[in-house]
Write an enzyme that holds these catalytic residues in place. Structure first.
Site, PDB file in Angstrom:
ATOM      1  N   ARG A   1      -6.943  -9.791   6.527  1.00  0.00           N
ATOM      2  CA  ARG A   1      -6.680 -11.170   6.124  1.00  0.00           C
ATOM      3  C   ARG A   1      -7.462 -11.551   4.854  1.00  0.00           C
ATOM      4  O   ARG A   1      -6.964 -12.302   4.008  1.00  0.00           O
ATOM      5  CB  ARG A   1      -7.033 -12.118   7.273  1.00  0.00           C
ATOM      6  CG  ARG A   1      -6.672 -13.572   7.015  1.00  0.00           C
ATOM      7  CD  ARG A   1      -6.792 -14.391   8.291  1.00  0.00           C
ATOM      8  NE  ARG A   1      -6.315 -15.757   8.109  1.00  0.00           N
ATOM      9  CZ  ARG A   1      -7.081 -16.833   8.285  1.00  0.00           C
ATOM     10  NH1 ARG A   1      -8.348 -16.705   8.645  1.00  0.00           N
ATOM     11  NH2 ARG A   1      -6.575 -18.043   8.114  1.00  0.00           N
TER      12      ARG A   1
ATOM     13  N   HIS B   1      -6.009 -13.330   1.544  1.00  0.00           N
ATOM     14  CA  HIS B   1      -6.512 -14.606   1.026  1.00  0.00           C
ATOM     15  C   HIS B   1      -7.112 -14.462  -0.366  1.00  0.00           C
ATOM     16  O   HIS B   1      -7.143 -15.414  -1.139  1.00  0.00           O
ATOM     17  CB  HIS B   1      -7.532 -15.208   2.003  1.00  0.00           C
ATOM     18  CG  HIS B   1      -6.882 -15.877   3.167  1.00  0.00           C
ATOM     19  ND1 HIS B   1      -7.506 -16.809   3.956  1.00  0.00           N
ATOM     20  CD2 HIS B   1      -5.628 -15.757   3.686  1.00  0.00           C
ATOM     21  CE1 HIS B   1      -6.677 -17.236   4.903  1.00  0.00           C
ATOM     22  NE2 HIS B   1      -5.544 -16.597   4.766  1.00  0.00           N
TER      23      HIS B   1
ATOM     24  N   ASN C   1      -9.726 -21.167   5.039  1.00  0.00           N
ATOM     25  CA  ASN C   1     -10.851 -20.234   5.113  1.00  0.00           C
ATOM     26  C   ASN C   1     -12.059 -20.763   5.876  1.00  0.00           C
ATOM     27  O   ASN C   1     -12.749 -19.996   6.549  1.00  0.00           O
ATOM     28  CB  ASN C   1     -11.312 -19.848   3.703  1.00  0.00           C
ATOM     29  CG  ASN C   1     -10.316 -18.944   3.000  1.00  0.00           C
ATOM     30  OD1 ASN C   1      -9.600 -18.159   3.650  1.00  0.00           O
ATOM     31  ND2 ASN C   1     -10.251 -19.043   1.671  1.00  0.00           N
TER      32      ASN C   1
ATOM     33  N   HIS D   1       0.163 -10.138  11.602  1.00  0.00           N
ATOM     34  CA  HIS D   1      -0.244 -10.848  12.818  1.00  0.00           C
ATOM     35  C   HIS D   1      -0.016 -10.016  14.078  1.00  0.00           C
ATOM     36  O   HIS D   1      -0.066 -10.537  15.179  1.00  0.00           O
ATOM     37  CB  HIS D   1       0.470 -12.202  12.918  1.00  0.00           C
ATOM     38  CG  HIS D   1      -0.003 -13.196  11.904  1.00  0.00           C
ATOM     39  ND1 HIS D   1       0.577 -14.427  11.699  1.00  0.00           N
ATOM     40  CD2 HIS D   1      -1.028 -13.139  11.002  1.00  0.00           C
ATOM     41  CE1 HIS D   1      -0.049 -15.084  10.738  1.00  0.00           C
ATOM     42  NE2 HIS D   1      -1.031 -14.326  10.289  1.00  0.00           N
TER      43      HIS D   1
HETATM   44  C1  HEM Z   1       3.056 -16.289   6.276  1.00  0.00           C
HETATM   45  C2  HEM Z   1       2.059 -17.135   6.153  1.00  0.00           C
HETATM   46  C3  HEM Z   1       0.804 -17.034   6.958  1.00  0.00           C
HETATM   47  C4  HEM Z   1       0.221 -18.036   7.664  1.00  0.00           C
HETATM   48  C5  HEM Z   1       0.695 -19.475   7.762  1.00  0.00           C
HETATM   49  C6  HEM Z   1      -0.939 -17.482   8.305  1.00  0.00           C
HETATM   50  C7  HEM Z   1      -1.806 -18.205   9.088  1.00  0.00           C
HETATM   51  C8  HEM Z   1      -2.824 -17.656   9.841  1.00  0.00           C
HETATM   52  C9  HEM Z   1      -3.669 -18.392  10.741  1.00  0.00           C
HETATM   53  C10 HEM Z   1      -3.614 -19.903  10.971  1.00  0.00           C
HETATM   54  C11 HEM Z   1      -4.508 -17.524  11.337  1.00  0.00           C
HETATM   55  C12 HEM Z   1      -5.596 -17.843  12.366  1.00  0.00           C
HETATM   56  C13 HEM Z   1      -6.874 -18.196  11.650  1.00  0.00           C
HETATM   57  C14 HEM Z   1      -7.932 -18.767  12.589  1.00  0.00           C
HETATM   58  O1  HEM Z   1      -7.609 -19.253  13.667  1.00  0.00           O
HETATM   59  O2  HEM Z   1      -9.136 -18.721  12.215  1.00  0.00           O
HETATM   60  C15 HEM Z   1      -4.206 -16.225  10.811  1.00  0.00           C
HETATM   61  C16 HEM Z   1      -4.847 -15.067  11.164  1.00  0.00           C
HETATM   62  C17 HEM Z   1      -4.566 -13.834  10.620  1.00  0.00           C
HETATM   63  N1  HEM Z   1      -3.702 -13.580   9.576  1.00  0.00           N
HETATM   64 FE1  HEM Z   1      -2.341 -14.842   8.821  1.00  0.00          FE
HETATM   65  N2  HEM Z   1      -1.045 -16.168   7.995  1.00  0.00           N
HETATM   66  C18 HEM Z   1       0.001 -15.844   7.166  1.00  0.00           C
HETATM   67  C19 HEM Z   1       0.220 -14.617   6.579  1.00  0.00           C
HETATM   68  C20 HEM Z   1      -0.587 -13.516   6.738  1.00  0.00           C
HETATM   69  C21 HEM Z   1      -0.512 -12.313   5.956  1.00  0.00           C
HETATM   70  C22 HEM Z   1       0.421 -12.104   4.766  1.00  0.00           C
HETATM   71  C23 HEM Z   1      -1.436 -11.453   6.448  1.00  0.00           C
HETATM   72  C24 HEM Z   1      -1.788 -10.066   5.987  1.00  0.00           C
HETATM   73  C25 HEM Z   1      -0.902  -9.175   5.610  1.00  0.00           C
HETATM   74  C26 HEM Z   1      -2.089 -12.127   7.538  1.00  0.00           C
HETATM   75  C27 HEM Z   1      -3.063 -11.570   8.334  1.00  0.00           C
HETATM   76  C28 HEM Z   1      -3.732 -12.249   9.334  1.00  0.00           C
HETATM   77  C29 HEM Z   1      -4.626 -11.599  10.263  1.00  0.00           C
HETATM   78  C30 HEM Z   1      -4.881 -10.109  10.365  1.00  0.00           C
HETATM   79  C31 HEM Z   1      -5.169 -12.603  11.067  1.00  0.00           C
HETATM   80  C32 HEM Z   1      -6.222 -12.452  12.167  1.00  0.00           C
HETATM   81  C33 HEM Z   1      -7.586 -12.591  11.523  1.00  0.00           C
HETATM   82  C34 HEM Z   1      -8.771 -12.433  12.465  1.00  0.00           C
HETATM   83  O3  HEM Z   1      -8.592 -12.180  13.648  1.00  0.00           O
HETATM   84  O4  HEM Z   1      -9.900 -12.586  11.967  1.00  0.00           O
HETATM   85  N3  HEM Z   1      -1.576 -13.376   7.665  1.00  0.00           N
HETATM   86  N4  HEM Z   1      -3.191 -16.335   9.899  1.00  0.00           N
END
Ligand code: HEM
Ligand SMILES: *[C@@H]1O[C@H](CO)[C@@H](O)[C@H](O)[C@H]1NC(C)=O
Ligand SMILES: *[C@@H]1O[C@H](CO)[C@@H](O)[C@H](O)[C@H]1NC(C)=O
Ligand SMILES: *[C@@H]1O[C@H](CO)[C@@H](O)[C@H](O)[C@H]1NC(C)=O
Ligand SMILES: *[C@@H]1O[C@H](CO)[C@@H](O)[C@H](O)[C@H]1NC(C)=O
Ligand SMILES: *[C@@H]1O[C@H](CO)[C@@H](O)[C@H](O)[C@H]1NC(C)=O
Length: 332
Positions: free
Chosen positions: A66, A70, A96, A195
């Site tokens: 992530r 970002h 973030n 995800h």
């Molecule tokens: C399409 C739009 C996207 C939205 C709206 C989005 C939103 C989010 C949100 C809200 C979270 C949870 C954060 C938290 O609760 O602290 C999250 C986690 C995550 N996102 Fe996304 N995301 C998107 C795209 C992506 C992309 C493109 C990737 C990577 C290729 C990605 C990888 C991740 C990962 C791996 C997590 C888990 C992080 C952790 O456990 O520390 N996301 N995302």
């Protein structure tokens, strides 16, 4: 000197090839062997560090993936997300703050890299390699990471707030944010497959649980058992910082179950489920979700291509930017 028509053909062919090469070169100045002379141990050093971080905490793979996302969406892949500073930096942007993590791991990788090759490897490249390694070590596909990015000098939280997608946004707005950085609908769907690993806190999806968009009812696209589970896990006025899995089936495994979940109404975030269930999805993302859910090879293949595209967003190269000594601060 007169040339025969055949020579003319050859001349124009060469001109064409040279322009083509210049054009491709301008599009991507990064190369897979950028550090092969200056830091031959780079890839194995990063791999070892990521491995050890994941051994301590499996979730770190998700967090590192992530971070690279970002980074790249804001000012290009220039490690701007890593810069410390006041509340105007990217770390304090909505997506973030209290959420982006893994900074200590990046520090550890950087210091391991510095001890064998001092002052040559950028923090932006370390993020790109660590993201790839995180996917591989979670059971996902591998690829050769393009390298040669340099580190940026500014971190702009306002820009991050505008560029990073939110889980509450509609599909057209999310697609637009990808288009703004040169990505397309295929990239939206394949990269959302990130995800398949990691966690999200109640605050990022509890809008769906009780009174969705002011309807007085939960989001009707969420499967009933999952809804009941989440309603008790994230009660009204409960702790909105509690975490649950983005892919309830296999949270630590990088697989295509994220897409199978969407077919069953088991996407966690609103921004996940709309890729399958929204009206706009029918003409944009839905058929790709279906394809990935039944064909993990296709998902892996497209994910790799999209990661490489994302890693190519506006890199600083040549003499632009710098090679940071400390990933958290610009060189003085
Ligand atoms: C399409 C739009 C996207 C939205 C709206 C989005 C939103 C989010 C949100 C809200 C979270 C949870 C954060 C938290 O609760 O602290 C999250 C986690 C995550 N996102 Fe996304 N995301 C998107 C795209 C992506 C992309 C493109 C990737 C990577 C290729 C990605 C990888 C991740 C990962 C791996 C997590 C888990 C992080 C952790 O456990 O520390 N996301 N995302
Ligand atoms: C950032 O810090 C300044 C000065 O302390 C403060 O006035 C401002 O409200 C803060 N902004 C945010 C978004 O927290
Ligand atoms: C940050 O980005 C915003 C939006 O593009 C811009 O208006 C602002 O001037 C930038 N701030 C800095 C310090 O570069
Ligand atoms: C997105 O771009 C890739 C090339 O980068 C291309 O193969 C793919 O077909 C495009 N998808 C859409 C929906 O335009
Ligand atoms: C749902 O939210 C709307 C708008 O915020 C509000 O007017 C309504 O009273 C709420 N309904 C329930 C049942 O809480
Ligand atoms: C994940 O899905 C597979 C089949 O699709 C199923 O056999 C398995 O029990 C599921 N695991 C969990 C933890 O839900």
């Amino acid at each position: 000197m007169m040339k025969s028509p055949n020579n003319f053909k050859g001349y124009y062919y060469s001109l064409f090839m040279i322009s083509l090469m210049l054009c491709l070169g301008a599009r991507s100045q990064l190369t897979t062997d950028f550090y092969s002379q200056t830091c031959p141990s780079l890839l194995s050093t990063v791999r070892k560090q990521v491995q050890s971080a994941i051994k301590t905490e499996m979730r770190m793979a998700a967090s590192l993936l992530r971070l690279h996302f970002h980074d790249c969406f804001v000012n290009g892949c220039d490690a701007s997300v890593l810069l410390d500073g006041d509340n105007s930096t990217e770390k304090f942007a909505l997506a973030n703050v209290n959420s982006a993590r893994g900074f200590e791991v990046i520090d550890a990788i950087k210091s391991a890299v510095e001890s064998s090759c001092s002052g040559v490897v950028s923090c932006a490249d370390i993020l790109a390699i660590a993201a790839r390694d995180s996917v591989v070590l979670s059971g996902g596909p591998t690829w050769r990471v393009l390298l040669g990015r340099r580190d940026g000098l500014v971190s702009n939280g306002t820009l991050a707030n505008a560029a990073l997608p939110s889980p509450f946004e509609a599909l057209d707005a999310i697609i637009q944010k990808f288009v703004d950085v040169g990505l397309n609908i295929t990239d939206v769907v394949s990269l959302s497959g990130g995800h398949t690993i990691g966690l999200a806190k109640c605050a990022t999806f509890d809008n769906r649980l009780f009174n969705f968009s002011g309807t007085g009812a939960p989001d009707s696209t969420m499967e009933a058992n999952m809804l009941a589970d989440l309603q008790s896990f994230c009660p009204v006025n409960g702790d909105s910082n509690r975490f649950t899995t983005l892919d309830r089936n296999s949270t630590d495994l990088f697989d295509n179950h994220y897409f199978k979940n969407l077919l069953n109404g088991k996407g966690l975030l609103g921004s996940d489920q709309i890729l399958y269930s929204s009206d706009l999805a029918v003409s944009t993302t839905k058929s790709l979700v279906e394809s990935y859910s039944s064909n993990s090879k296709l998902f892996f293949n497209d994910f790799v291509n999209s990661m490489i595209k994302m890693g190519n967003i506006s890199p600083l190269t040549g003499t632009n930017g710098e090679i940071r000594k400390n990933c958290r601060a610009v060189n003085s």
